[in-house]
Motif scaffolding. Structure first.
Motif: not given
Length: 90
Positions: A31-35
């Motif tokens: 998941f590329p949107t994980i902070d």
């Protein structure tokens, strides 16, 4: 319970927990949107990345896919299997 048996059983439990953490880390990497600066994700990364980096030195990403977690899982599962059989013998 003998001290050696307790130690082996504790190590086996640790490996099981670490395998679960690695699994979570690998799934989250999809998941590329994980902070990753979030305290939970940052802690997870700090716990698992040093172990994964050992394998990343020897297995470079192929076609943008990182295969190093496969080796990391295999080694830990082998270790867990060896520890489990050692507990069974004790």
């Amino acid at each position: 319970m003998e001290p050696v048996s307790f130690l082996v059983q504790s190590l086996s439990s640790f490996v099981s927990i670490y395998l679960a953490l690695l699994f979570i880390r690998v799934i989250l990497s999809w998941f590329p949107t994980i902070d990753w600066s979030n305290p939970f994700f940052s802690t997870l990364s700090q716990l698992t990345d040093p172990y994964l980096n050992l394998f990343r030195r020897f297995v470079p990403p192929l076609g943008g896919i990182d295969f190093s977690p496969l080796l990391a899982f295999l080694l830990l599962q082998f270790l867990q299997s060896a520890l489990s059989s050692a507990v069974g013998m004790a």
